[in-house]
Design an enzyme around this catalytic site. Structure first.
Site, PDB file in Angstrom:
ATOM      1  N   GLU A  52       0.814  -1.222   0.000  1.00 11.98           N
ATOM      2  CA  GLU A  52       0.000   0.000   0.000  1.00 11.98           C
ATOM      3  C   GLU A  52       0.847   1.271   0.000  1.00 11.98           C
ATOM      4  O   GLU A  52       0.424   2.304  -0.510  1.00 11.98           O
ATOM      5  CB  GLU A  52      -0.959   0.022   1.189  1.00 11.98           C
ATOM      6  CG  GLU A  52      -2.116  -0.970   1.083  1.00 11.98           C
ATOM      7  CD  GLU A  52      -1.790  -2.335   1.651  1.00 11.98           C
ATOM      8  OE1 GLU A  52      -0.584  -2.574   1.960  1.00 11.98           O
ATOM      9  OE2 GLU A  52      -2.709  -3.156   1.786  1.00 11.98           O
ATOM     10  N   PHE A 114     -11.304  -7.379  13.690  1.00 13.82           N
ATOM     11  CA  PHE A 114     -10.226  -7.841  12.814  1.00 13.82           C
ATOM     12  C   PHE A 114      -9.899  -6.756  11.782  1.00 13.82           C
ATOM     13  O   PHE A 114     -10.780  -6.214  11.146  1.00 13.82           O
ATOM     14  CB  PHE A 114     -10.626  -9.142  12.118  1.00 13.82           C
ATOM     15  CG  PHE A 114      -9.590  -9.621  11.130  1.00 13.82           C
ATOM     16  CD1 PHE A 114      -8.332 -10.012  11.567  1.00 13.82           C
ATOM     17  CD2 PHE A 114      -9.866  -9.640   9.780  1.00 13.82           C
ATOM     18  CE1 PHE A 114      -7.372 -10.424  10.674  1.00 13.82           C
ATOM     19  CE2 PHE A 114      -8.908 -10.064   8.870  1.00 13.82           C
ATOM     20  CZ  PHE A 114      -7.656 -10.454   9.322  1.00 13.82           C
ATOM     21  N   GLN A 115      -8.650  -6.452  11.620  1.00 11.35           N
ATOM     22  CA  GLN A 115      -8.160  -5.422  10.704  1.00 11.35           C
ATOM     23  C   GLN A 115      -8.792  -4.057  10.978  1.00 11.35           C
ATOM     24  O   GLN A 115      -9.022  -3.278  10.061  1.00 11.35           O
ATOM     25  CB  GLN A 115      -8.340  -5.850   9.239  1.00 11.35           C
ATOM     26  CG  GLN A 115      -7.422  -7.014   8.872  1.00 11.35           C
ATOM     27  CD  GLN A 115      -7.245  -7.218   7.385  1.00 11.35           C
ATOM     28  OE1 GLN A 115      -8.154  -6.967   6.604  1.00 11.35           O
ATOM     29  NE2 GLN A 115      -6.084  -7.704   6.989  1.00 11.35           N
ATOM     30  N   LYS A 164     -17.455  -0.717   5.917  1.00 11.29           N
ATOM     31  CA  LYS A 164     -17.968  -1.649   4.913  1.00 11.29           C
ATOM     32  C   LYS A 164     -19.486  -1.589   4.804  1.00 11.29           C
ATOM     33  O   LYS A 164     -20.040  -1.716   3.708  1.00 11.29           O
ATOM     34  CB  LYS A 164     -17.512  -3.070   5.271  1.00 11.29           C
ATOM     35  CG  LYS A 164     -17.660  -4.044   4.114  1.00 11.29           C
ATOM     36  CD  LYS A 164     -17.000  -5.386   4.435  1.00 11.29           C
ATOM     37  CE  LYS A 164     -17.121  -6.333   3.256  1.00 11.29           C
ATOM     38  NZ  LYS A 164     -16.512  -7.640   3.562  1.00 11.29           N
ATOM     39  N   MET A 482      24.741   8.587   1.966  1.00 12.10           N
ATOM     40  CA  MET A 482      24.632   9.845   2.695  1.00 12.10           C
ATOM     41  C   MET A 482      24.897   9.633   4.183  1.00 12.10           C
ATOM     42  O   MET A 482      25.517  10.463   4.848  1.00 12.10           O
ATOM     43  CB  MET A 482      23.256  10.478   2.457  1.00 12.10           C
ATOM     44  CG  MET A 482      23.162  11.930   2.855  1.00 12.10           C
ATOM     45  SD  MET A 482      24.309  12.983   1.920  1.00 12.10           S
ATOM     46  CE  MET A 482      23.256  13.667   0.653  1.00 12.10           C
TER      47      MET A 482
END
Lengths: 584, 185
Positions: A52, A114-115, A164, A482
């Protein structure tokens, strides 16, 4: 209005109404209804990323290279938390993107489902604004509002969190034109009296400089045109931040090159010695100012910025002008021309003489090698072999990024995509993907270091899947260059954890993904190898083995002002004093 | 600072800007912020202060327009003039923020705070507490044989003064609302 639609249908309709043609995303449980609607239509293309974070960076690359709003779609919980780096990156660099995230159903919010994650809570400080949509009735107008906020004023990322059950429920769709008009309407026109004052200052300035930034590019193509006209009219020198490269052409005669920590000697000394500084859409970032107390001590400063909070945040300015760059420059040019004003040509000519003296220092010189590819040489050759082509460049973060800014020239805006404010390693590869999606026939090159590149290497899968012929030009020094450079300057050459061990064989890696791999280690082979990369119709990983301990110079050591630059071939021993060591 | 050392009432809006933007003197300002009353708006404002390291001395919030769904947040903050300007500009960037008023510089304003004090004591101390409450125009809103609960409104300084007087007389608990403020006239 018309027949009821589900929330998921509304989302897809709202995206179409907003002119979205591509969405970067990754499915999951909480966005399945949206993915079902995406399946049932052909107008919006969905690009399946591998992570993502990459979806958000790809949306950024798309936005930066087109000037349009980029869109990403992620699921709840880990999908949303993975998007946080991209959101923060877009916030720091003022990139307009809309991220849609799924959320657990409203009746489960707060139950540690969940999630489930508190997505609006987590993303509140890293978005320009965000919304949790709790009922389907307000869904479509919220999405329209999200696009409005993302692109208006100082652009930035927004997030819409959609549970949802809201995606499944039905309601009536609010078209774009009928969506609630927001009170959020940033001021575009600058204060005329202050613009007059700036015009007067331009007429009398003896040692002027334009200091421009990403705001010129964000303001749109008209802003870059007006800036070029203003520079032409006044004959003043112009420098730019990392974010603003391309607004004024690198081939233009008044161009001094980039300024700042790794900017050019002439640009930094001109900033230090000027008597009039005209900041157009830049924000006095700490990479630019060096030690604030000694920043350009003798100048009057004008600052054109659409964000009032940028004014006087770091540097006190004498002529603040709050407004959109294009609007303000248009007014400034009109005022300038209307009274037939002239600059102090004699003084400005003397100023140019001084600047040309500084240019003779040739601060980008480096000692080339017959046997080892110097990173600067690699970029000079890449520049020479791609010049004049329809070319877009993205970068990762580190030495290679600064070298790219120093050695590549950009003649147009929207051609240079780099993570400036946040400095996100792993940005360039997914951003290049977004650029290539938007410009399918153009040459897109991601200039990378091997360490940054590995941070989002999974996206090679996406490139191969969608036939995106992005060229990954990796300056491989087997070091976190760097970090290593700072350890050399600051920490007694104790190179703690700053080397890349157990690197993959990049050629085999490319082949494993179904792409082409090229390795080059001999300067004599470099041109042919680059041409082979450019001629190949498909994604390429170019493993360019370069000098391992090259330092990126010139450099303003941290805690020092502009006139205390480290030049190439100067001793780096004890270059940074103790007070500077605490700075980053 | 200018030799006049004028803090309150001087501003960029007045004819003479007497505040040196680079001065490091700490000022106390009362800000009124008009916001959409939507979920999370208070978190945005507080998050701005904590995220950027600004001070909050007190903060009050309530809906003031039920039809328009707007709330008024009154914040008392401290900082140098440059920091105060930056706080106002940053508040102005928050999308659901409609207006930011710096009541300290926009002219005279009234500031009031409400506080409840529970003072436990017997005998002379109890009588003295009641007498001082009368002087401060505090109301008794609850009493038992061994305690009083006073309600007092006034400037934060007045409430501080009352608290100091109640402390030796058996101050057991105190609750303050923080400042609510309006411009005069």
């Amino acid at each position: 209005m018309t027949q009821p639609r589900t929330g998921a249908q509304m989302i897809v309709q709202a995206l179409k109404d907003q002119g979205v043609d591509v969405v970067f995303g990754y499915p999951g449980g909480a966005v399945l209804p949206i993915y079902d609607e995406i399946f049932l239509q052909n107008e919006i293309r969905h690009i399946l990323v591998r992570h993502e974070q990459a979806a958000v960076h790809a949306a950024e690359g798309y936005a930066r290279s087109t000037g349009k709003v980029g869109v990403a779609l992620v699921t709840s919980g880990p999908g949303a938390t993975n998007a946080v780096t991209g959101l923060t990156d877009a916030l720091m660099d003022s990139i307009p993107i809309v991220v849609l995230s799924g959320q657990v159903p409203t009746f489960m919010i707060g139950n540690d489902a969940f999630q489930e994650a508190d997505t609006v809570g987590i993303t509140r400080p890293c978005t320009k604004h965000n919304w949790l949509v709790k009922d389907t009735a307000s869904l479509s107008s919220t999405i329209h509002e999200a696009f409005h906020v993302a692109r208006s004023g100082r652009p930035g990322p927004v997030l819409v969190d959609i549970p949802k059950d809201v995606q499944f429920a039905s309601g009536s769709y609010t078209p774009k034109q009928k969506a609630r008009t927001s009170h959020y309407q940033p001021k575009l026109k600058g204060d005329t009296a202050m613009i007059e004052q700036l015009a007067d200052a331009i007429a009398t300035a003896k040692r002027p400089i334009f200091y421009t930034g990403g705001g010129v590019i964000n303001s749109g193509p008209a802003a870059s045109q007006l800036l070029r006209e203003l520079v032409e009219q006044t004959g003043f020198p112009i420098t730019s931040t990392l974010m603003g490269l391309g607004a004024y052409p690198a081939s233009g005669k008044n161009w001094l090159g980039m300024l700042g920590m790794h900017g050019l000697y002439e640009a930094n000394l001109a900033m230090h010695g000027c008597d009039l500084m005209i900041n157009v859409g830049a924000r006095f970032d700490d990479r630019i100012t060096g030690r604030v107390q000694d920043f350009s001590p003798k100048s009057k400063k004008a600052h054109i910025d659409i964000d009032p909070s940028s004014i006087n945040k770091v540097i006190h300015v004498d002529m603040p002008i709050i407004g959109d760059v294009a609007h303000v420059l248009e007014d400034l040019l009109r005022i300038w021309k209307s009274k037939g004003r002239k600059t102090n040509a004699e003084a400005v000519a003397k100023w140019w003489d001084q600047i040309n003296e500084w240019k003779k220092v040739d601060c980008l010189q480096y000692s080339n090698s017959e046997t080892t590819i110097k990173p600067q040489y690699a970029l000079e050759r890449l520049e020479a072999l791609t010049k004049g082509r329809d070319r877009y460049i993205t970068t990762e973060v580190g030495q290679h990024q600064m070298w790219a800014a120093q050695y590549l020239g950009f003649d147009e805006p929207h051609r240079w995509m780099t993570s400036g404010g946040l400095g996100t390693m792993g940005y360039g590869q997914p951003a290049a993907m977004g650029v290539q999606i938007a410009h399918k026939d153009s040459l897109v090159i991601n200039i990378a270091g091997e360490a940054s590149w590995l941070m989002n290497m999974q996206e090679m899968g996406t490139m191969v899947q969608y036939h995106l012929p992005v060229k990954q030009f990796i300056l491989n020094n087997e070091r976190l260059g760097m970090v290593r450079q700072w350890q050399e300057l600051l920490h007694g050459e104790r190179y703690s954890q700053s080397w890349s061990e157990a690197l993959p064989d990049f050629v085999k890696l490319a082949e494993a993904f179904g792409a082409k791999g090229i390795q080059c280690s001999d300067p004599k082979d470099l041109d042919d190898a680059i041409m082979e990369m450019l001629d190949y119709d498909g994604p390429v990983i170019f493993d360019c083995l370069v000098e391992k301990h090259e330092n990126c110079l010139p450099m303003i050591p941290s805690g020092e002002p502009h006139n205390k630059m480290l030049l190439p071939n100067s001793s780096t021993k004890d270059a940074i004093a103790a007070p500077g060591a605490v700075l980053v | 600072m200018s030799p006049l050392k004028i803090k309150k009432g001087s501003s960029r809006h007045s004819a003479y800007d007497l505040r040196d933007p680079n001065a490091d003197v700490i000022e106390r300002h009362t800000l009124a912020v008009i916001v959409d009353n939507e979920a999370g708006v208070l978190a945005r404002v507080i998050g701005l202060f904590s995220g950027r390291g600004y001070n909050i001395e007190s903060l009050t919030v309530a809906e003031i327009d039920h039809l328009g769904h707007t709330s008024r947040i009154t914040i008392v903050t401290t900082g140098t003039p440059a920091v105060i300007e930056q706080i106002k500009a940053q508040l102005g960037r928050i999308v659901p923020v409609h207006e930011v008023h710096d009541l300290t510089v926009e002219g005279a304003c009234v500031e009031r705070e409400l506080a409840l004090f529970k003072v436990a004591g017997e005998g002379d101390k109890r009588v003295e507490a009641l007498r001082l409450a009368d002087v401060f125009r505090a109301n008794v809103v609850d009493s038992t044989l061994t305690s009083f609960t006073f309600e007092i409104t006034g400037s934060p300084e007045k409430i501080d003064a009352f608290a100091e007087l109640m402390r030796p007389l058996g101050l057991a608990e105190m609750a303050r609302t923080g400042v609510a403020a309006l411009a005069r006239g």
